[in-house]
Write an enzyme that holds these catalytic residues in place. Structure first.
Site, PDB file in Angstrom:
ATOM      1  N   ASP A  34       0.755  -0.972   0.590  1.00  0.00           N
ATOM      2  CA  ASP A  34      -0.247   0.237   0.102  1.00  0.00           C
ATOM      3  C   ASP A  34       0.642   1.276   0.307  1.00  0.00           C
ATOM      4  OD1 ASP A  34       0.881  -0.512   2.986  1.00  0.00           O
ATOM      5  OD2 ASP A  34      -0.929  -0.264   3.668  1.00  0.00           O
ATOM      6  N   GLY A 120      -2.604  -8.679  13.807  1.00  0.00           N
ATOM      7  CA  GLY A 120      -2.318  -7.916  12.566  1.00  0.00           C
ATOM      8  C   GLY A 120      -3.647  -8.123  11.644  1.00  0.00           C
ATOM      9  N   LEU A 121      -4.844  -8.012  12.616  1.00  0.00           N
ATOM     10  CA  LEU A 121      -6.441  -7.991  12.447  1.00  0.00           C
ATOM     11  C   LEU A 121      -7.006  -6.154  12.231  1.00  0.00           C
ATOM     12  CD1 LEU A 121      -7.941 -10.772  13.260  1.00  0.00           C
ATOM     13  CD2 LEU A 121      -6.339 -10.489  11.448  1.00  0.00           C
ATOM     14  N   SER A 124      -6.699  -1.319  15.352  1.00  0.00           N
ATOM     15  CA  SER A 124      -7.005   0.160  15.993  1.00  0.00           C
ATOM     16  C   SER A 124      -6.712   0.789  14.609  1.00  0.00           C
ATOM     17  CB  SER A 124      -5.255   0.103  15.422  1.00  0.00           C
ATOM     18  OG  SER A 124      -4.521   0.579  14.592  1.00  0.00           O
ATOM     19  N   GLU A 157      -2.678   7.298  13.140  1.00  0.00           N
ATOM     20  CA  GLU A 157      -1.531   6.131  13.168  1.00  0.00           C
ATOM     21  C   GLU A 157      -0.485   7.514  12.850  1.00  0.00           C
ATOM     22  OE1 GLU A 157      -1.506   3.478  13.256  1.00  0.00           O
ATOM     23  OE2 GLU A 157      -3.311   3.185  13.949  1.00  0.00           O
ATOM     24  N   ASP A 169      -5.457  -0.653   6.098  1.00  0.00           N
ATOM     25  CA  ASP A 169      -6.340  -1.793   7.028  1.00  0.00           C
ATOM     26  C   ASP A 169      -7.944  -0.529   7.431  1.00  0.00           C
ATOM     27  OD1 ASP A 169      -4.044  -2.674   7.542  1.00  0.00           O
ATOM     28  OD2 ASP A 169      -3.135  -1.497   8.990  1.00  0.00           O
ATOM     29  N   TYR A 219       9.297  -1.619  11.122  1.00  0.00           N
ATOM     30  CA  TYR A 219       7.821  -1.539   9.780  1.00  0.00           C
ATOM     31  C   TYR A 219       8.326  -0.045   9.521  1.00  0.00           C
ATOM     32  CZ  TYR A 219       3.519  -0.424   7.618  1.00  0.00           C
ATOM     33  OH  TYR A 219       2.568   0.185   6.185  1.00  0.00           O
TER      34      TYR A 219
END
Ligand code: GLA
Length: 378
Positions: A34, A120-121, A124, A157, A169, A219
């Site tokens: 992304d 990892g779902l 947030s 974020e 997300d 990350y």
């Protein structure tokens, strides 16, 4: 969940409010693409964050997290940022809405959720999207466009939580639609819904319970690697790069950055392959690409871990159609595309082998592709 929130809300604030919810997400394929302007293929799931909200006539926000049994209170100016990390997600959404010219006034809220944390779902993103959607409905007559709601979450974020994430997300959480995966082109922001009815197959997640923490994690470093390579190749993002371009500049790129870019370039094509295969009903190709993604994320992008590699190996040994680490990585879960008749055997074997190695079982999470952010019936 709703009844619990309702009781807590009336106990704490002596009134009632309006309910909103937004979903966590899975991603069938297209990981770490992304922020490289590539494609992703996520869908919202039947795991939610839900909030009851009532406008309180002040300029203060009062928040109670039912799951953490924690309370925070803050104003709406930049200097009012709460100390509690969890409350900064909501504060950030308020601030990002205001920064875009939207209105936000004081409100009281109680929220709770069943999106597993750190798996990892995107719990947030679910939280951000729930509040972005709610503030748009409560204070802005739904004038803020859906893409902007997703960007409000993403900027939260970036600016309040320290994760330089992409748009996937929050996009999935806002745009999710029942029984559909969504292919998003993260450069043009064009998207297309693909009905996902894998008859004869199940999608199941196996959570390793290895802590997944993107704040201060590698990350952001992965993203920096990609940006460095793009700059060396003279393109805006790796979306515009191919292997020939990468190899032509091989001597100007560190080994590490080279591997990161090689993964991203491969992943771009894999998403397109999977979408085509899905339209043909060719689940074997879908699954093969998932395994290739896992390999790339493990060997080249280096965001897997021993526990997830083991789960991937077990899936392969059991003849599972497709399996890979899902989400940002550094822990979390694998997503598995399993034929119905193999399901029980696979789950039992994965539990047994994982337990033998690590002393606990992975958590099995069945998911149903569901709607994203919405207002609930009161
Ligand atoms: C996290 C980020 C997303 C995306 C994935 C990896 O979930 O929030 O933007 O980069 O990692 O695909």
């Amino acid at each position: 969940m709703k009844e619990k929130i309702k009781a807590l809300f009336s106990e704490r604030f002596g009134t009632d409010g309006v309910f909103y919810a937004s979903a966590g997400r899975i991603n069938l394929i297209g990981e770490h693409t992304d922020y490289n302007g590539g494609f992703v293929f996520p869908g919202a799931i039947d795991k939610y964050i839900m909030a009851e909200i009532n406008v309180n006539g002040t300029d203060r926000v009062r928040v109670y997290s039912a799951d953490m049994d924690a309370y925070a209170e803050f104003g709406l100016r930049e200097e009012d940022a709460p100390a509690e990390q969890w409350a900064r997600y909501i504060f950030g959404v308020c601030r990002e809405t205001i920064k875009r010219g939207g209105t936000v006034r004081g409100f009281d809220t109680v929220f709770a959720g069943n999106v597993p944390l750190g798996a990892g779902l995107s719990s947030s993103a679910a939280l951000e999207s729930c509040f972005a959607f709610a503030l748009n409905d409560l204070f802005n007559d739904n004038r803020i466009e859906k893409f902007e709601l997703a960007k409000i979450g993403q900027s939260t974020e970036h600016n309040y939580c320290g994760v330089n994430c992409g748009i996937m997300d929050q996009f999935a959480s806002v745009f999710g639609k029942k029984d559909c995966l969504i292919r998003l082109d993260c450069r043009s922001l064009e998207y297309q819904y693909f009905p996902f009815k894998a008859d004869g197959y199940k999608l199941v997640l196996l959570d390793s319970k290895v802590k997944h923490e993107l704040v201060d994690s590698p990350y952001n470093k992965r993203r920096e690697s990609c940006e460095r390579v793009a700059a060396t190749l003279g393109v805006e993002t790796l979306r515009d790069a191919d292997m020939a371009m990468l190899d032509a500049k091989r001597d100007q790129i560190s080994d590490e950055d080279y591997k990161r870019a090689r993964y991203v370039i491969g992943e771009k094509q894999r998403v397109l392959d999977v979408c085509d295969a899905l339209e043909r009903g060719d689940m074997e190709t879908v699954g093969q690409r998932m395994y290739e993604t896992h390999h790339g994320l493990s060997a080249d992008y280096e965001v897997s871990c021993e526990e997830l590699d083991l789960l991937n190996d077990v899936a392969r040994e059991c003849g599972v159609t497709g399996s890979r680490i899902m989400g940002g990585g550094f822990g979390g879960c694998t997503i598995n595309l399993v034929k119905d008749e193999l399901y029980d055997h696979f789950i039992a074997t994965a539990k047994q082998k994982f337990n033998a190695q690590y002393g606990h079982e992975p958590v099995v999470i069945d998911v149903v592709i569901s709607d994203g952010a919405h207002k609930c019936q009161n």
